[in-house]
Design a protein around this motif. Structure first.
Motif, mmCIF file in Angstrom:
data_model
loop_
_atom_site.group_PDB
_atom_site.id
_atom_site.type_symbol
_atom_site.label_atom_id
_atom_site.label_comp_id
_atom_site.label_asym_id
_atom_site.label_seq_id
_atom_site.Cartn_x
_atom_site.Cartn_y
_atom_site.Cartn_z
ATOM 1 N N PHE A 3 52.894 -15.221 20.608
ATOM 2 C CA PHE A 3 53.347 -16.951 20.724
ATOM 3 C C PHE A 3 51.698 -17.969 20.514
ATOM 4 O O PHE A 3 52.622 -19.246 19.545
ATOM 5 C CB PHE A 3 52.765 -16.666 22.035
ATOM 6 N N VAL A 4 50.974 -17.604 19.826
ATOM 7 C CA VAL A 4 49.833 -18.438 19.614
ATOM 8 C C VAL A 4 49.939 -18.874 18.050
ATOM 9 O O VAL A 4 50.061 -19.906 17.665
ATOM 10 C CB VAL A 4 48.374 -17.532 19.644
ATOM 11 N N ILE A 5 50.738 -17.485 17.052
ATOM 12 C CA ILE A 5 50.929 -17.628 16.220
ATOM 13 C C ILE A 5 52.215 -18.803 15.827
ATOM 14 O O ILE A 5 51.925 -19.496 14.651
ATOM 15 C CB ILE A 5 50.864 -16.143 15.194
ATOM 16 N N LYS A 6 53.172 -18.369 16.424
ATOM 17 C CA LYS A 6 53.862 -19.764 16.359
ATOM 18 C C LYS A 6 53.960 -20.743 16.124
ATOM 19 O O LYS A 6 54.243 -21.236 15.956
ATOM 20 C CB LYS A 6 55.421 -19.083 17.315
ATOM 21 N N LYS A 7 52.670 -20.871 17.451
ATOM 22 C CA LYS A 7 52.533 -22.174 17.785
ATOM 23 C C LYS A 7 51.725 -22.551 16.575
ATOM 24 O O LYS A 7 52.255 -24.473 16.487
ATOM 25 C CB LYS A 7 51.650 -22.261 18.720
ATOM 26 N N LYS A 8 50.810 -22.401 15.616
ATOM 27 C CA LYS A 8 49.955 -22.526 15.278
ATOM 28 C C LYS A 8 50.532 -22.748 13.763
ATOM 29 O O LYS A 8 51.313 -23.913 12.860
ATOM 30 C CB LYS A 8 49.156 -21.957 14.544
ATOM 31 N N ILE A 10 54.251 -24.402 13.712
ATOM 32 C CA ILE A 10 54.886 -25.123 13.835
ATOM 33 C C ILE A 10 54.248 -26.391 13.973
ATOM 34 O O ILE A 10 54.673 -26.905 13.178
ATOM 35 C CB ILE A 10 55.537 -25.132 15.366
ATOM 36 N N LYS A 11 52.843 -26.377 14.486
ATOM 37 C CA LYS A 11 52.156 -27.080 14.677
ATOM 38 C C LYS A 11 51.622 -27.998 12.810
ATOM 39 O O LYS A 11 51.468 -28.312 12.214
ATOM 40 C CB LYS A 11 50.690 -27.018 15.314
ATOM 41 N N LYS A 12 51.170 -26.954 11.180
ATOM 42 C CA LYS A 12 51.024 -26.798 10.437
ATOM 43 C C LYS A 12 52.693 -27.002 10.158
ATOM 44 O O LYS A 12 52.156 -27.920 8.862
ATOM 45 C CB LYS A 12 50.373 -25.399 10.066
ATOM 46 N N LEU A 13 53.461 -27.061 10.314
ATOM 47 C CA LEU A 13 54.664 -28.022 9.285
ATOM 48 C C LEU A 13 55.055 -28.894 9.845
ATOM 49 O O LEU A 13 55.320 -29.941 8.899
ATOM 50 C CB LEU A 13 55.362 -27.335 10.180
ATOM 51 N N LYS A 14 54.857 -29.302 11.645
ATOM 52 C CA LYS A 14 54.860 -30.464 11.532
ATOM 53 C C LYS A 14 53.601 -31.179 10.873
ATOM 54 O O LYS A 14 53.618 -32.802 10.368
ATOM 55 C CB LYS A 14 54.414 -31.030 13.306
ATOM 56 N N GLU A 15 52.608 -30.864 10.783
ATOM 57 C CA GLU A 15 51.462 -31.630 10.285
ATOM 58 C C GLU A 15 51.267 -32.267 8.343
ATOM 59 O O GLU A 15 51.391 -32.723 8.247
ATOM 60 C CB GLU A 15 49.698 -31.206 10.517
ATOM 61 N N MET A 70 48.663 -25.923 0.203
ATOM 62 C CA MET A 70 48.898 -27.662 0.378
ATOM 63 C C MET A 70 49.014 -27.204 1.983
ATOM 64 O O MET A 70 48.903 -28.188 2.519
ATOM 65 C CB MET A 70 49.900 -27.906 -0.909
ATOM 66 N N ILE A 71 50.177 -26.678 2.474
ATOM 67 C CA ILE A 71 50.800 -26.962 4.108
ATOM 68 C C ILE A 71 49.526 -26.848 4.642
ATOM 69 O O ILE A 71 49.396 -28.009 5.858
ATOM 70 C CB ILE A 71 51.551 -25.640 3.853
ATOM 71 N N PHE A 72 48.408 -26.144 4.093
ATOM 72 C CA PHE A 72 47.628 -25.404 5.426
ATOM 73 C C PHE A 72 46.465 -26.847 5.264
ATOM 74 O O PHE A 72 46.041 -27.310 6.781
ATOM 75 C CB PHE A 72 46.787 -24.312 5.439
#
Length: 339
Positions: A3-8, A10-15, A70-72
């Motif tokens: 759950f935590v990894i998935k949340k991270k 999703i957050k990085k892709l939005k950023e 680049m993504i991160f």
């Protein structure tokens, strides 16, 4: 953990979607500081290096390019105008290089942080860990008069922090165990960030243990150290994958005395009853709170000065010139690099 990894992710892709247009590739001819670290390097590790390099060198910082980096890192190209990616197939005038190659790099980076937490002695070649990155984008913080006994703040979500990662790998209580014990203390006041700001000067929080859960409303990051400085103590609990949490450094930077169970994770180790208070087992939690709240003003002032002196000596700056051509130990938040 999934759950935590998935949340991270999703957050990085939005950023990335919000910030990718700020990404820059270096096309100039001026000399640069070149950073080429392994793919497993965490964003916080990069930022630590960026902030520390910028404090010493004026040249642009160029990072070895990859799509994953680049993504991160995209968000930070918006915040930090001195970082660039290496344009593929381009050559640079590299005045200093940071990497893992013993023969070629000026600063040979490794992630052997175990060398720190298994020794009480100061390790000269270890890069000091950072506060929350936003603190390095702000001016100095004013220190307020003391109006809070002990402050504890953060995320206490059970599914994130009630795991065996910390106990099994480091032999320490995890954040959830500590949090559930904290809730039993008779001096506890559980409030929101808005309530703390509103009632800070009322005297209500003196000689109390004040708990602020992020889920109840947190103080904005850019104002956190300002209000934190009003506390005499901060009660620290380990993070999700490692004991070290940035709030201990934020507190120490404004003279707030840490209460923690990982004194050896700082470089050099903190000393119980000198610049921190240490708890180890679950039965220690109540007694260490009682001890902190019962100390005299003179004792607390003396410890607070020790805390500030420690922070300024070991964590405020890092002299790369003094430590060139030697190993550079970085704290990388990858569980494989920690144990």
């Amino acid at each position: 953990m999934i759950f935590v990894i998935k949340k991270k992710i999703i957050k990085k892709l939005k950023e990335f979607k919000l910030n990718y247009s700020y990404v820059r590739f270096y096309r100039e001819k001026e000399p640069v500081i070149y950073v080429n670290l392994s793919h497993r390097t965490k964003v916080r590790t990069y930022l630590n290096l960026f902030f520390r390099i910028k404090a010493v060198y004026s040249e642009p910082i160029v990072v070895k390019f990859s799509v994953l980096r680049m993504i991160f890192l995209a968000k930070w190209f918006n915040e930090l105008d001195y970082i660039y990616f290496a344009k593929p197939f381009s050559e640079f005038n590299k005045i200093k290089t940071f990497g893992h190659n013993q023969r070629k790099d000026d600063f040979v980076v490794n992630y052997n942080y175990k060398k720190i937490y298994t020794s009480d002695n100061y390790q000269k070649n270890a890069l000091p860990y950072i506060m929350h990155p936003s603190n390095y984008l702000q001016s100095e913080t004013e220190i307020l008069p003391k109006n809070i006994g002990i402050l504890m703040s953060g995320n206490f979500e059970e599914k994130i922090y009630n795991t065996n990662v910390i106990p099994d790998n480091f032999g320490l209580l995890n954040r959830w165990e500590i949090y559930t014990e904290i809730l039993k203390h008779k001096k506890l006041l559980s409030i929101s960030g808005d309530e703390l700001v509103r009632d800070l000067n009322s005297g209500e929080f003196r000689n109390k243990l004040v708990l602020m859960k992020w889920q109840s409303g947190a103080i904005p990051t850019e104002k956190w150290r300002y209000y934190l400085s009003s506390a005499e103590f901060i009660f620290c609990a380990p993070g999700m994958t490692m004991p070290m949490c940035h709030n201990v450094l934020e507190a120490m930077s404004v003279g707030v005395i840490p209460i923690l169970n990982y004194p050896h994770w700082l470089n050099p180790s903190l000393k119980d009853n000198v610049n921190c208070l240490v708890y180890k087992s679950i039965v220690d939690v109540k007694s260490i709170i009682d001890k902190a709240l019962s100390l005299s003003s003179e004792e607390k002032i003396k410890m607070s000065k020790e805390v500030l002196n420690y922070y300024r000596r070991y964590y405020e700056l890092f002299d790369f010139n003094e430590n060139s051509n030697k190993e550079l130990i970085l704290l990388n938040e990858n569980i494989k690099d920690l144990i």
